[in-house]
Design a protein around this motif. Structure first.
Motif, PDB file in Angstrom:
ATOM      1  N   ALA A  58       0.838  -1.208   0.000  1.00 52.48           N
ATOM      2  CA  ALA A  58       0.000   0.000   0.000  1.00 52.48           C
ATOM      3  C   ALA A  58       0.869   1.254   0.000  1.00 52.48           C
ATOM      4  O   ALA A  58       0.654   2.185  -0.789  1.00 52.48           O
ATOM      5  CB  ALA A  58      -0.934  -0.011   1.205  1.00 52.48           C
ATOM      6  N   LEU A  59       1.873   1.269   0.860  1.00 50.21           N
ATOM      7  CA  LEU A  59       2.776   2.433   0.931  1.00 50.21           C
ATOM      8  C   LEU A  59       3.500   2.634  -0.396  1.00 50.21           C
ATOM      9  O   LEU A  59       3.581   3.750  -0.922  1.00 50.21           O
ATOM     10  CB  LEU A  59       3.803   2.245   2.045  1.00 50.21           C
ATOM     11  N   ALA A  60       3.997   1.527  -0.961  1.00 50.35           N
ATOM     12  CA  ALA A  60       4.751   1.612  -2.215  1.00 50.35           C
ATOM     13  C   ALA A  60       3.874   2.110  -3.357  1.00 50.35           C
ATOM     14  O   ALA A  60       4.368   2.719  -4.311  1.00 50.35           O
ATOM     15  CB  ALA A  60       5.336   0.245  -2.553  1.00 50.35           C
ATOM     16  N   LEU A  61       2.563   1.861  -3.258  1.00 50.94           N
ATOM     17  CA  LEU A  61       1.663   2.320  -4.309  1.00 50.94           C
ATOM     18  C   LEU A  61       1.188   3.752  -4.064  1.00 50.94           C
ATOM     19  O   LEU A  61       0.400   4.293  -4.823  1.00 50.94           O
ATOM     20  CB  LEU A  61       0.464   1.376  -4.444  1.00 50.94           C
ATOM     21  N   GLY A  62       1.666   4.336  -2.977  1.00 48.77           N
ATOM     22  CA  GLY A  62       1.376   5.747  -2.732  1.00 48.77           C
ATOM     23  C   GLY A  62       0.211   5.995  -1.781  1.00 48.77           C
ATOM     24  O   GLY A  62      -0.213   7.134  -1.603  1.00 48.77           O
ATOM     25  N   TYR A  63      -0.313   4.936  -1.168  1.00 44.07           N
ATOM     26  CA  TYR A  63      -1.384   5.116  -0.188  1.00 44.07           C
ATOM     27  C   TYR A  63      -0.737   5.256   1.181  1.00 44.07           C
ATOM     28  O   TYR A  63      -0.444   4.269   1.849  1.00 44.07           O
ATOM     29  CB  TYR A  63      -2.370   3.949  -0.240  1.00 44.07           C
ATOM     30  N   LEU A  64      -0.500   6.496   1.558  1.00 47.46           N
ATOM     31  CA  LEU A  64       0.293   6.732   2.761  1.00 47.46           C
ATOM     32  C   LEU A  64      -0.527   6.603   4.042  1.00 47.46           C
ATOM     33  O   LEU A  64       0.014   6.421   5.115  1.00 47.46           O
ATOM     34  CB  LEU A  64       0.960   8.099   2.677  1.00 47.46           C
TER      35      LEU A  64
ATOM     36  N   GLY B 162      -8.811   6.850   2.266  1.00 48.93           N
ATOM     37  CA  GLY B 162      -8.784   6.998   0.819  1.00 48.93           C
ATOM     38  C   GLY B 162      -8.104   5.851   0.096  1.00 48.93           C
ATOM     39  O   GLY B 162      -7.970   5.869  -1.119  1.00 48.93           O
ATOM     40  N   ARG B 163      -7.675   4.871   0.883  1.00 45.29           N
ATOM     41  CA  ARG B 163      -7.033   3.711   0.278  1.00 45.29           C
ATOM     42  C   ARG B 163      -8.113   2.720  -0.155  1.00 45.29           C
ATOM     43  O   ARG B 163      -9.057   2.488   0.582  1.00 45.29           O
ATOM     44  CB  ARG B 163      -6.124   3.082   1.340  1.00 45.29           C
ATOM     45  N   PRO B 164      -7.980   2.131  -1.346  1.00 46.56           N
ATOM     46  CA  PRO B 164      -9.000   1.148  -1.739  1.00 46.56           C
ATOM     47  C   PRO B 164      -8.908  -0.090  -0.846  1.00 46.56           C
ATOM     48  O   PRO B 164      -7.853  -0.355  -0.264  1.00 46.56           O
ATOM     49  CB  PRO B 164      -8.616   0.802  -3.185  1.00 46.56           C
TER      50      PRO B 164
END
Ligand SMILES: Nc1nc2c(ncn2[C@@H]2O[C@H](COP(=O)(O)OP(=O)(O)O)[C@@H](O)[C@H]2O)c(=O)[nH]1
Ligand SMILES: [Mg+2]
Length: 182
Positions: A137-143, A147-149
């Motif tokens: 998740a972090l690597a995909l930009g969901y910090l 708002g994360r899917p």
């Protein structure tokens, strides 16, 4: 009969064709052809147009699954397929961090064109080198979780695992319907 169209997307080798083949009740249609470019280093065949599978979900609902090609040079197919989708799943290989950037690009492409619900399927979850989902998740930009899917671990070769991912997707779709965010 209600038909729900689900798009299965993600980089080359993420398991899109396998995911559809595993869950489809009809023999999945694929357009896999001999790879002649960089995809050939990953696998001998690659999807050039789409995969198609079908699943009767309930007496009055059928799921139609459309798998996109993974390669960016076929992104006109991404465009065609996503426009009619009710929901989509982005598959990303949990053990191939070098693919995370391509996954981000696909996600941005889709998000630009549709507001339908998406979930993130972390495929190859059975691989011993699979990254933990929180790190993907972090690597995909969901910090932050906000708002994360929704995320789900997937083994595309395993029917119950694919069915579980489908349930998450349908749930995300149902929630979006009731809250009418789009
Ligand atoms: N162990 C394991 N192998 C997988 C998984 N998903 C796909 N594969 C294998 O990875 C390769 C690429 O899968 P494919 O469905 O062609 O990927 P696509 O490019 O996304 O359509 C095939 O050999 C699959 O059998 C998974 O979740 N676990
Ligand atoms: Mg494929």
């Amino acid at each position: 009969m209600e038909i729900m169209r689900i798009v299965v997307t993600g980089p080359v080798g993420a398991g899109k064709s396998t995911f559809i083949r595993t869950i489809s009740e009809i023999e999945a249609v694929d357009t896999d052809r001999k790879a002649t470019d960089e995809a050939a280093s990953l696998k001998p065949k690659t999807t050039v147009a789409m995969d198609f599978g079908r699943l009767q979900f309930s007496p009055n609902m059928a799921l139609h699954l459309y798998g996109t090609p993974g390669q960016e040079r076929f992104d006109f197919m991404w465009d065609i397929l996503i426009r009619k989708a009710h929901a989509f799943i982005l598959l990303v290989s949990s053990h191939r961090p070098q693919d995370f950037r391509a996954a981000r690009r696909i996600s941005a492409f889709m998000r630009h064109r549709t507001k339908v619900p998406m979930i993130l399927g972390c495929s190859h979850a059975d691989n011993p080198n699979a990254w933990p989902m929180a790190e993907i998740a972090l690597a995909l930009g969901y910090l932050s979780p906000h708002g994360r899917p929704p995320m789900v671990a997937v083994n595309a070769l395993d029917r119950s695992s694919v069915a579980n991912a489908m349930m998450h997707l349908i749930q995300a779709y149902a929630e979006a319907q009731t809250t009418a965010v789009y």
